[in-house]
Design a protein around this motif. Structure first.
Motif, PDB file in Angstrom:
ATOM      1  N   UNK A 166       0.868  -1.182   0.000  1.00 21.48           N
ATOM      2  CA  UNK A 166       0.000   0.000   0.000  1.00 21.48           C
ATOM      3  C   UNK A 166       0.904   1.231   0.000  1.00 21.48           C
ATOM      4  N   UNK A 167       0.719   2.088  -0.989  1.00 15.95           N
ATOM      5  CA  UNK A 167       1.610   3.237  -1.180  1.00 15.95           C
ATOM      6  C   UNK A 167       0.832   4.525  -0.919  1.00 15.95           C
ATOM      7  N   UNK A 168       1.380   5.400  -0.089  1.00 13.92           N
ATOM      8  CA  UNK A 168       0.728   6.665   0.264  1.00 13.92           C
ATOM      9  C   UNK A 168       0.991   7.684  -0.833  1.00 13.92           C
ATOM     10  N   UNK A 169      -0.098   8.253  -1.387  1.00 14.59           N
ATOM     11  CA  UNK A 169       0.078   9.278  -2.426  1.00 14.59           C
ATOM     12  C   UNK A 169       0.658  10.525  -1.755  1.00 14.59           C
ATOM     13  N   UNK A 170       1.735  11.078  -2.336  1.00 11.68           N
ATOM     14  CA  UNK A 170       2.602  12.053  -1.637  1.00 11.68           C
ATOM     15  C   UNK A 170       1.896  13.313  -1.134  1.00 11.68           C
ATOM     16  N   UNK A 171       0.913  13.854  -1.867  1.00  7.51           N
ATOM     17  CA  UNK A 171       0.347  15.146  -1.412  1.00  7.51           C
ATOM     18  C   UNK A 171      -0.840  14.974  -0.457  1.00  7.51           C
ATOM     19  N   UNK A 172      -0.921  13.848   0.221  1.00 10.49           N
ATOM     20  CA  UNK A 172      -2.025  13.623   1.174  1.00 10.49           C
ATOM     21  C   UNK A 172      -1.689  14.290   2.510  1.00 10.49           C
ATOM     22  N   UNK A 173      -2.700  15.075   3.044  1.00 11.32           N
ATOM     23  CA  UNK A 173      -2.453  15.751   4.343  1.00 11.32           C
ATOM     24  C   UNK A 173      -3.301  15.145   5.453  1.00 11.32           C
ATOM     25  N   UNK A 174      -3.976  14.035   5.139  1.00  7.89           N
ATOM     26  CA  UNK A 174      -4.858  13.403   6.123  1.00  7.89           C
ATOM     27  C   UNK A 174      -4.054  12.926   7.331  1.00  7.89           C
TER      28      UNK A 174
END
Length: 801
Positions: free
Chosen positions: A114-122
Motif C-alpha cells: 500500500x503506497x501513500x500518495x505524496x500530497x495527502x495531508x490526512x
C-alpha cells in the motif's frame, strides 16, 4: 536507446502479445533475450520474458523496465523457438509455454504494497504510515487498518502496488576457513590461553579433521562450541568467515555403488549399432526400441549415453513419474555418479530449483526425470531417451497440453541427435510410425538371461462365482499365494484403483451416493471412514441409512487396495503385506522406502495400484496376481483396450526376471476379450493387428488425428448454445473428409458445479484447423457476455473424460 519486447505474466488471450519497454541505461548489458524482468503493467509490477531487443518502437510513450530478475538468460535461443512451436501446436498462451519450462521456484510470487500518495495531508493516514511512504499488505492486516485503507484507495489517497517477489531462494551456509599453516597452528595451540577452552577446541578440531574449511554446523557438532567462539578466532586473525551457496541435494545421504558397463548380448549389440552410427554422424533419427520385459533395454540406454558423454555431449532420459522408479535413479547415479541431475514431482521446490541450476550451469551432463525434464536447459544435447514411451503420463493434461515425445523429437531435430523411444508395449501410434518407416524399429525379443517369459493363466471369475467362491481371490491364485509364502518367495498383487470401495450403494432401492458438485459417485476411504470425490475434493461421512428410502442396507461396492489388504489379513494371517497406493506413498520418500523394505525381504506380498506395474526388478518375485483385469476396459475411451493390454503385459513382466521361474494369474470377468487373451500370451503383434482394425473401423488414431473441445460454465444453457456455435463454425471451415462428433455432454457431465459439453474433431489433413481453433479461443475471450466460460482445446487428447 534499447527497446525490449516483453511477454508479460498475465495468462489471458488479450495479453498474449509482446509489449515494448525501454531498457534503462544501467541495465543495458544485463538484459538479454531470454531474461526474466520485472515490468510495470497497469498499477502493478509483474514478471515478463524478454523475447526481442530492438533500437526503435512504433509506440511513442514507453515505460521503463524496473529490473532484471536474472543475471543470465533462463531461456536460450532453442527454448524460445520451442515455446513458439508449443504455442502453435498446442494452442496455449506463449507465457504458459515459457512457464512450463522453468522450475516452480522461478514462477513469480507477487507481494502487495500500500503506497501513500505524496500530497495527502490526512492526519489519520500520516499516523498509520508514520515516516514511511509504504506499508505491506500483511502489516496492514495485522494492525487491523486494512478496511480503512481500502476506503482511502477508492478516494485516490492510497495506491495498491504489486511487486514481483523472486522466489528462487538459494541456500547459503556459513563456513570458516583456517588462515594458518599446519605448522603455525601447532605453535598457536601450544601457547593458547587457558580461559578460551572452546576456541582451543575449534582449532584442535581443524587439526584433527585435517580440513582447512568447516561449516558452522560441523564445528558445533564436533566441538559443542558456538558461533561466538568461532567469531572470536576470526577477530584474532586465525579464521576467516565465509557465506557459501550450497545445493539442496535430495540424494545427499545416499551412497550409490559405482557400476561398470555389462557385456552386451548379441541382440543388444545389434540394436546398439544403428544408434551409435546416428550419434557419431550427428544425425537426427527416431528409434523405437521394442523389447520384451527384461530384455535389457536399460543397459542399451546406459551404453548409448556413455558414447554421447565420450563425445562431450549431454543426455536427457525420461521415465514415467511414480517418484521415478527409484531403481532407475540407482542405475544412472551408479553409472554416471555426480554427472546426473534428477527432476521429478517428489522434490521440494528448493531441491527442484537447485537440480535445474546444476543443469543450467553445465555442472551435470545427464538428466533423469519425469515429463517436464524434457525442457532441461542443455545446449549440447547428444541423445534423448523416453523409457516406457507408451505411458500416458507423458502427456500434460493442462496448458500447455504437450506430449513429451513430440517435444523430444523437436529438440532431437534441433540438435541433430537421436531420440530413442523404448517399450515392451509401444503405443499404437508409435508402432504404426515404425511400420511406415517414419521411426526406425529396433527389436529385442528375448530376455537377458534367455529365461522364458512367465507362464500366464487367465481365471474366469464368473465361474468362481457360480461355484460359490465369493472371495476376492480365485482358488488358483489363493493356493499359489500360500505356496509362495511356504517357499519364502515373494508375490506382487496388482489392483487398478485406490481407496477401499468404489462406491456406496443402497441394496434396497439402488441409490448410489453422488458428489453434490460433480456428476460422479463418491469413493469410500475406510481409514478415515469418509467418502471423497476424486475430482473436486468434496468429503462426507458415510450415512447409516439410505437418504432415498431410509433403508439400513447400505453396502460398499467395488474393491480397493485397503479392502484387499484386509482380506489377505483374514485369509493369510501369517503373510506380511506392503501396500502401495496414493494414500500410502503421499509422504516424501515413502515410495522408495516401501520398495526398499520389499527388496530386503521384509514382506511376502507387495500389493499396489499402477505404480507397481513397471520398472520393478526384484529377483525373488515369482508370482504376480492381477485381481481385476477389467477395470479399465469399460471406460468411455477408445484407448481402453490398448491401456489394458499394456498394463497386463507390464505387470506380468515383473515375475521371474532372474533365476527363479515366474507365474502370473489374471482374474477377469471378460476372459474372452482380445486385450486380455493376448496379454496372457504376450503377443503384441497380434494385438496390434486386431486393435488397428478396430481403430480403422472407428476412425481413430493412428488413422485420424483428434482435437477435443470442452466447454464449461455454471449455466447449462450457455454451455449447450456455445458448444453448438463452435461446432457449426468449425464444420463450415473443414473439409468433407473430416468428422465432427457432438456437441454432447462430457462423460463426466458436471465437475465442481460447472456443466461440461464437448465436441470431437477427427481429421487427416486440415492445414488451417489450428488457425480456426485459435480464432474460436480469441472470439470467446473478447466477448463480455462469455464471462466465466472456459473453453479448452486438446489437440491429440489422451483423456477423453
Amino acid at each position: 536507446m534499447q527497446i525490449a519486447s516483453v511477454i508479460v505474466d498475465v495468462p489471458t488471450m488479450r495479453t498474449d502479445k509482446t509489449y515494448d519497454y525501454i531498457i534503462p541505461e544501467e541495465w543495458t548489458d544485463k538484459i538479454n533475450i531470454g531474461t526474466r524482468v520485472a515490468v510495470p503493467f497497469g498499477p502493478r509490477s509483474i514478471q515478463g520474458f524478454v523475447l526481442d531487443i530492438r533500437d526503435h518502437s512504433e509506440i511513442t510513450k514507453l515505460k521503463k523496465i524496473i529490473e532484471p530478475l536474472d543475471l543470465t538468460p533462463v531461456l536460450n535461443e532453442e527454448l524460445l523457438q520451442l515455446g513458439h512451436w508449443l504455442t502453435e501446436t498446442t494452442l496455449c498462451l506463449k507465457v504458459s509455454a515459457y512457464q512450463a519450462m522453468l522450475p516452480s521456484a522461478m514462477k513469480a510470487k507477487y507481494k502487495k504494497i500500500l503506497h501513500l500518495v505524496s500530497d495527502t495531508h490526512d492526519t489519520n493516514l500520516r499516523e498509520i504510515f508514520g515516516q514511511k511512504e509504504e506499508l505491506s499488505w500483511e502489516e496492514a492486516e495485522e494492525r487491523k487498518v486494512l478496511p480503512l485503507l481500502q476506503k482511502e484507495v477508492k478516494k485516490g489517497n492510497v495506491e495498491v502496488r504489486y511487486v514481483v517477489k523472486n522466489k528462487g531462494n538459494k541456500k547459503w551456509v556459513r563456513s570458516f576457513h583456517l588462515l594458518l599453516s599446519w605448522k603455525e597452528l601447532e605453535t598457536v595451540l601450544s601457547d593458547f590461553p587457558h580461559n578460551a577452552v572452546k576456541q582451543k577446541c575449534i582449532l584442535e578440531y581443524f587439526q584433527k579433521t585435517g580440513k582447512d574449511q568447516l561449516s558452522i554446523n560441523q564445528i558445533t557438532e564436533g566441538t559443542g562450541a558456538t558461533l561466538a567462539s568461532a567469531r572470536s578466532l576470526v577477530q584474532k586473525g586465525y579464521l576467516q568467515e565465509k557465506q557459501e551457496e550450497v545445493y539442496r541435494d535430495p540424494y545427499e545421504n545416499r551412497v550409490f555403488k559405482r557400476t561398470e558397463a555389462l557385456k552386451l548380448t548379441d541382440e543388444q549389440e545389434e540394436v546398439m549399432a544403428p544408434i551409435v552410427r546416428s550419434i557419431d554422424d550427428k544425425r537426427h533419427e527416431t528409434f523405437l526400441l521394442y523389447g520384451v520385459t527384461g530384455s535389457g533395454k536399460t543397459e542399451v540406454y546406459l551404453q548409448s549415453i556413455q558414447r554421447v558423454l565420450n563425445n562431450g555431449k549431454e543426455a536427457i532420459v525420461l521415465v514415467p513419474e511414480i517418484s521415478l522408479t527409484p531403481q532407475m535413479v540407482h542405475r544412472f547415479k551408479g553409472r554416471f555418479g555426480d554427472d546426473v541431475a534428477v527432476l521429478h514431482s517428489g522434490l521440494s521446490v528448493g531441491e527442484h530449483y537447485d537440480e535445474w541450476r546444476k543443469i543450467q550451469r553445465k555442472e551435470v551432463k545427464v538428466v533423469v526425470g519425469a515429463r517436464s525434464a524434457i525442457f532441461a536447459p542443455f545446449e549440447n544435447l547428444g541423445i534423448i531417451i523416453i523409457d516406457e514411451e507408451h505411458e500416458t503420463s507423458y502427456k500434460q493434461e493442462e496448458n500447455p497440453r504437450y506430449h513429451a515425445r513430440d517435444v523430444a523429437i523437436f529438440r532431437g531435430n534441433y540438435h541433430k541427435c537421436p531420440v530413442i523411444l523404448g517399450s515392451a508395449t509401444p503405443s499404437l501410434e508409435s508402432f504404426a510410425r515404425a511400420q511406415k518407416g517414419v521411426y526406425t524399429l529396433l527389436s529385442m525379443k528375448r530376455r537377458m538371461n534367455n529365461k522364458d517369459l512367465p507362464k500366464v493363466s487367465i481365471v474366469d471369475m464368473r465361474e468362481e462365482l457360480r461355484e460359490g467362491n465369493r472371495s476376492l481371490f480365485s482358488r488358483e491364485l489363493f493356493s499359489k499365494l500360500q505356496d509362495r509364502i511356504e517357499k519364502r518367495q515373494q508375490s506382487v498383487l496388482f489392483l487398478n484403483r485406490r481407496g477401499y470401495s468404489s462406491f456406496v450403494m443402497c441394496r434396497d432401492c439402488g441409490f448410489v451416493i453422488q458428489c453434490p458438485h460433480c456428476d460422479i459417485s463418491l469413493t469410500y476411504h475406510r481409514h478415515t471412514n469418509q467418502m471423497k470425490c476424486h475430482y473436486c475434493g468434496y468429503e462426507d461421512h458415510v450415512p447409516t441409512i439410505c437418504p432415498e428410502c431410509n433403508s439400513e442396507h447400505i453396502r460398499y461396492f467395488g474393491t480397493g487396495t485397503q479392502k484387499v489388504e484386509e482380506e489377505i489379513g483374514k485369509l493369510l494371517p501369517e503373510a506380511r503385506v506392503i501396500r502401495m497406493d496414493v494414500d500410502t506413498t503421499s509422504r516424501k520418500g515413502a515410495h522408495e522406502k516401501l520398495l526398499q523394505q520389499f527388496q530386503e525381504g521384509k514382506a511376502d506380498i507387495l500389493l499396489g495400484t499402477q505404480m507397481i506395474a513397471k520398472g520393478l526388478d526384484f529377483p525373488n518375485i515369482t508370482l504376480v496376481g492381477v485381481l481385476s483385469a477389467d477395470t479399465m476396459l469399460h471406460l468411455p475411451d477408445f484407448r481402453s483396450s490398448e491401456k489394458t493390454f499394456q498394463l497386463l503385459t507390464q505387470v506380468s513382466g515383473r515375475a521371474g526376471r532372474h533365476e527363479l521361474e515366474g507365474e502370473v494369474v489374471i482374474q477377469t470377468y471378460t476372459p474372452e476379450h482380445y486385450s486380455i487373451e493376448l496379454a496372457g500370451i504376450q503377443d503384441y503383434n497380434r494385438f496390434y493387428k486386431q486393435e488397428m482394425m478396430m481403430r480403422k473401423i472407428g476412425s481413430y488414431p493412428p488413422f485420424y488425428y483428434l482435437a477435443l473441445i470442452t466447454v464449461s460454465h455454471e449455466d447449462l444453457m450457455k454451455v449447450v448454445s456455445t458448444t453448438d456455435k463452435i461446432s457449426k463454425y468449425i464444420r463450415s471451415k473443414i473439409s468433407k473428409e473430416s468428422i465432427i462428433l457432438g456437441p454432447v455432454t462430457s462423460p463426466i457431465p458436471r465437475i465442481n458445479n460447472r456443466y461440461r459439453y464437448q465436441c470431437l474433431i477427427k481429421y487427416k489433413r486440415e492445414p488451417d484447423l489450428a488457425k480456426n481453433l485459435r480464432m474460436v479461443l480469441e472470439h470467446f475471450s473478447q466477448q463480455k457476455q462469455s464471462k466465466g466460460l472456459t473453453i479448452s482445446i486438446d489437440v491429440n487428447p489422451y483423456m477423453m473424460m
